[in-house]
Design a protein around this motif. Structure first.
Motif, PDB file in Angstrom:
ATOM      1  N   TYR A 304       0.853  -1.191   0.000  1.00 22.87           N
ATOM      2  CA  TYR A 304       0.000   0.000   0.000  1.00 22.87           C
ATOM      3  C   TYR A 304       0.886   1.236   0.000  1.00 22.87           C
ATOM      4  O   TYR A 304       1.836   1.334   0.782  1.00 22.87           O
ATOM      5  CB  TYR A 304      -0.908   0.010   1.226  1.00 22.87           C
ATOM      6  N   ARG A 305       0.610   2.165  -0.898  1.00 24.00           N
ATOM      7  CA  ARG A 305       1.316   3.434  -0.947  1.00 24.00           C
ATOM      8  C   ARG A 305       0.376   4.555  -0.518  1.00 24.00           C
ATOM      9  O   ARG A 305      -0.623   4.803  -1.200  1.00 24.00           O
ATOM     10  CB  ARG A 305       1.843   3.704  -2.359  1.00 24.00           C
ATOM     11  N   PRO A 306       0.659   5.219   0.584  1.00 20.41           N
ATOM     12  CA  PRO A 306      -0.218   6.320   1.001  1.00 20.41           C
ATOM     13  C   PRO A 306      -0.189   7.451  -0.009  1.00 20.41           C
ATOM     14  O   PRO A 306       0.875   7.795  -0.551  1.00 20.41           O
ATOM     15  CB  PRO A 306       0.381   6.745   2.357  1.00 20.41           C
ATOM     16  N   GLN A 307      -1.321   8.038  -0.270  1.00 14.64           N
ATOM     17  CA  GLN A 307      -1.438   9.120  -1.245  1.00 14.64           C
ATOM     18  C   GLN A 307      -2.150  10.311  -0.615  1.00 14.64           C
ATOM     19  O   GLN A 307      -3.036  10.146   0.231  1.00 14.64           O
ATOM     20  CB  GLN A 307      -2.216   8.662  -2.485  1.00 14.64           C
ATOM     21  N   GLN A 308      -1.723  11.479  -1.030  1.00 12.70           N
ATOM     22  CA  GLN A 308      -2.349  12.715  -0.557  1.00 12.70           C
ATOM     23  C   GLN A 308      -2.451  13.698  -1.711  1.00 12.70           C
ATOM     24  O   GLN A 308      -1.468  13.958  -2.402  1.00 12.70           O
ATOM     25  CB  GLN A 308      -1.540  13.327   0.582  1.00 12.70           C
ATOM     26  N   SER A 309      -3.631  14.225  -1.923  1.00 14.48           N
ATOM     27  CA  SER A 309      -3.847  15.170  -3.018  1.00 14.48           C
ATOM     28  C   SER A 309      -3.205  16.515  -2.689  1.00 14.48           C
ATOM     29  O   SER A 309      -3.319  17.032  -1.578  1.00 14.48           O
ATOM     30  CB  SER A 309      -5.341  15.349  -3.271  1.00 14.48           C
ATOM     31  N   LEU A 310      -2.521  17.094  -3.688  1.00 14.87           N
ATOM     32  CA  LEU A 310      -1.877  18.401  -3.546  1.00 14.87           C
ATOM     33  C   LEU A 310      -2.556  19.469  -4.387  1.00 14.87           C
ATOM     34  O   LEU A 310      -2.002  20.560  -4.565  1.00 14.87           O
ATOM     35  CB  LEU A 310      -0.400  18.294  -3.949  1.00 14.87           C
ATOM     36  N   SER A 311      -3.730  19.193  -4.910  1.00  5.20           N
ATOM     37  CA  SER A 311      -4.412  20.145  -5.794  1.00  5.20           C
ATOM     38  C   SER A 311      -4.740  21.454  -5.097  1.00  5.20           C
ATOM     39  O   SER A 311      -4.836  22.509  -5.742  1.00  5.20           O
ATOM     40  CB  SER A 311      -5.695  19.517  -6.348  1.00  5.20           C
ATOM     41  N   ALA A 312      -4.918  21.408  -3.788  1.00  3.97           N
ATOM     42  CA  ALA A 312      -5.303  22.633  -3.078  1.00  3.97           C
ATOM     43  C   ALA A 312      -4.191  23.678  -3.092  1.00  3.97           C
ATOM     44  O   ALA A 312      -4.472  24.889  -3.076  1.00  3.97           O
ATOM     45  CB  ALA A 312      -5.682  22.293  -1.641  1.00  3.97           C
ATOM     46  N   LEU A 313      -2.930  23.251  -3.143  1.00  3.67           N
ATOM     47  CA  LEU A 313      -1.825  24.213  -3.086  1.00  3.67           C
ATOM     48  C   LEU A 313      -1.791  25.143  -4.300  1.00  3.67           C
ATOM     49  O   LEU A 313      -1.763  26.377  -4.141  1.00  3.67           O
ATOM     50  CB  LEU A 313      -0.498  23.463  -2.931  1.00  3.67           C
ATOM     51  N   PRO A 314      -1.777  24.624  -5.558  1.00  2.78           N
ATOM     52  CA  PRO A 314      -1.799  25.558  -6.691  1.00  2.78           C
ATOM     53  C   PRO A 314      -3.079  26.374  -6.754  1.00  2.78           C
ATOM     54  O   PRO A 314      -3.069  27.524  -7.220  1.00  2.78           O
ATOM     55  CB  PRO A 314      -1.648  24.644  -7.913  1.00  2.78           C
ATOM     56  N   LEU A 315      -4.186  25.831  -6.283  1.00  2.79           N
ATOM     57  CA  LEU A 315      -5.420  26.611  -6.268  1.00  2.79           C
ATOM     58  C   LEU A 315      -5.319  27.781  -5.306  1.00  2.79           C
ATOM     59  O   LEU A 315      -5.813  28.884  -5.589  1.00  2.79           O
ATOM     60  CB  LEU A 315      -6.599  25.708  -5.885  1.00  2.79           C
ATOM     61  N   LEU A 316      -4.672  27.563  -4.155  1.00  4.11           N
ATOM     62  CA  LEU A 316      -4.493  28.666  -3.207  1.00  4.11           C
ATOM     63  C   LEU A 316      -3.584  29.741  -3.785  1.00  4.11           C
ATOM     64  O   LEU A 316      -3.829  30.945  -3.600  1.00  4.11           O
ATOM     65  CB  LEU A 316      -3.907  28.122  -1.901  1.00  4.11           C
ATOM     66  N   VAL A 317      -2.534  29.322  -4.494  1.00  4.59           N
ATOM     67  CA  VAL A 317      -1.644  30.306  -5.128  1.00  4.59           C
ATOM     68  C   VAL A 317      -2.402  31.122  -6.175  1.00  4.59           C
ATOM     69  O   VAL A 317      -2.286  32.353  -6.247  1.00  4.59           O
ATOM     70  CB  VAL A 317      -0.428  29.597  -5.755  1.00  4.59           C
ATOM     71  N   ALA A 318      -3.196  30.441  -7.013  1.00  3.41           N
ATOM     72  CA  ALA A 318      -3.974  31.143  -8.031  1.00  3.41           C
ATOM     73  C   ALA A 318      -4.971  32.108  -7.406  1.00  3.41           C
ATOM     74  O   ALA A 318      -5.152  33.246  -7.880  1.00  3.41           O
ATOM     75  CB  ALA A 318      -4.698  30.128  -8.919  1.00  3.41           C
ATOM     76  N   MET A 319      -5.592  31.704  -6.312  1.00  7.79           N
ATOM     77  CA  MET A 319      -6.560  32.586  -5.651  1.00  7.79           C
ATOM     78  C   MET A 319      -5.870  33.806  -5.052  1.00  7.79           C
ATOM     79  O   MET A 319      -6.371  34.944  -5.157  1.00  7.79           O
ATOM     80  CB  MET A 319      -7.294  31.807  -4.547  1.00  7.79           C
ATOM     81  N   ALA A 320      -4.698  33.587  -4.430  1.00 10.96           N
ATOM     82  CA  ALA A 320      -3.978  34.715  -3.829  1.00 10.96           C
ATOM     83  C   ALA A 320      -3.538  35.720  -4.887  1.00 10.96           C
ATOM     84  O   ALA A 320      -3.677  36.941  -4.699  1.00 10.96           O
ATOM     85  CB  ALA A 320      -2.770  34.188  -3.053  1.00 10.96           C
ATOM     86  N   LEU A 321      -3.022  35.241  -6.017  1.00  9.17           N
ATOM     87  CA  LEU A 321      -2.616  36.143  -7.093  1.00  9.17           C
ATOM     88  C   LEU A 321      -3.816  36.882  -7.682  1.00  9.17           C
ATOM     89  O   LEU A 321      -3.714  38.064  -8.044  1.00  9.17           O
ATOM     90  CB  LEU A 321      -1.878  35.362  -8.176  1.00  9.17           C
TER      91      LEU A 321
END
Length: 349
Positions: A304-321
């Motif tokens: 089993y390989r643990p997985q975690q989504s990182l999609s929120a990080l670029p979305l936060l950068v786009a929202m801040a800009l």
């Protein structure tokens, strides 16, 4: 390690350039204004000021490109994938069916110098048994007048333990539905590998409330390869105190007179299991130790390989800009609105 689930989305990166290049130009009618002194104004601006203005104009364009890139990266679904973890998997699917009918409150289980209720001994020793079944998928069925699935098959042994310890007498009714408990367990186990299906059934009485005959349910379990181990709970003798708790008038009774041992033996034998008798906590602990000797099913170890989504990080950068560009736009327009107008001021040539 970081990976993209849909990397093909990044191919859309040059889309804004293509749209600007091939889209038809927007036609806007602008009033013509002739300013013969424009060249003179332009000569008053030095090179440093021009570079500052040029850099200021490039900031929104760069920010828009970063926002577009962040949105594409988020749409590509970036994932953090951890190191491979080897799951302890024996292939054993073990369902525990516990009787919580009214008779389980009888205090005939000798613990030291005191008597304990049957259900308390079953919960304590059953929890210890679960803690030693590391690698098996455990499930829990509680039954009284009806049978209920308290926990489906799971590797989360601590949660199943907690459900067992929190069970209370009477939650499922006062009668005993052994056949329904077997039927419910078979329903939950039938989709698992045939050589890994095990049911451990603990009861202190006989079937009084099932809609399915216990022997018929056992026959169905045998056809589907479910092995059933039955355990009869309760002492053979119990001394009841006499008048005002004194030995005068005391009598000895069999608190397990209602235990249907013949049916429990038939259920176990018809499915390839065994029947055990537990008259006290020591015998019950011995039964659990015997059950621990069940040979686990040999299967390939699962990774089993643990997985975690990182999609929120670029979305936060786009929202801040995006917020930064909006604030910049509002600030510039506010400054322009407060700047004094030169209209009407005479200019000497």
């Amino acid at each position: 390690m970081i990976t993209l689930l849909w990397p093909a989305v990044l191919l859309l990166l040059p889309l804004p350039v293509l749209v600007r290049r091939f889209a038809p130009p927007r036609t806007v009618e602008r009033p013509a204004l002739r300013a013969p002194f424009f060249n003179r104004w332009q000569s008053l601006t030095n090179d440093d000021e021009e570079s500052v203005v040029s850099a200021a104009r490039k900031i929104p364009a760069i920010a828009l490109w970063v926002i577009w890139l962040c949105l594409l990266v988020a749409a590509a679904r970036p994932l953090w994938v951890g190191e491979a973890i080897e799951l302890p998997n024996s292939g054993r699917d073990l369902m525990l069916a516990v009787d919580i009918s009214g008779s389980m409150r009888v205090e005939d289980m000798q613990v030291g110098n005191r008597m304990a209720r049957r259900i308390d001994a079953v919960k304590q020793l059953g929890s210890d048994f679960m803690s030693r079944r590391s690698g098996d998928r455990l499930g829990l069925i509680l039954f009284g007048s009806r049978a209920y699935l308290q926990s489906p098959l799971s590797f989360d042994i601590q949660t199943v333990q907690r459900f067992l310890l929190e069970s209370q007498i009477g939650f499922a009714g006062q009668e005993t539905a052994i056949g329904d408990a077997i039927g419910l367990a078979v329903k939950r186990l039938q989709e698992r590998p045939a050589t890994s299906r095990v049911l451990i059934l603990l009861t202190d009485g006989q079937d009084t409330a099932s809609t399915v005959d216990p022997l018929e349910a056992a026959k169905l379990a045998a056809d589907l390869g479910v092995r059933i181990y039955t355990i009869g709970i309760g002492a053979d003798s119990l001394t009841l105190p006499g008048l005002l708790g004194s030995p005068l008038g005391a009598r000895t009774v069999n608190p397990s007179a209602d235990l249907d041992e013949s049916s429990l033996i038939s259920i176990a034998q018809s499915t390839g299991g065994q029947y055990f008798r537990a008259r006290d906590p020591e015998e019950l602990a011995t039964v659990y130790r015997l059950l621990e000797q069940l040979e686990p099913l040999e299967v390939d170890k699962a990774l089993y390989r643990p997985q975690q989504s990182l999609s929120a990080l670029p979305l936060l950068v786009a929202m801040a800009l995006s917020f930064a560009l909006v604030i910049r736009y509002l600030w510039r327009h506010r400054s322009a609105a407060t700047t004094p107008s030169l209209v009407g001021v005479p200019v000497r040539d």
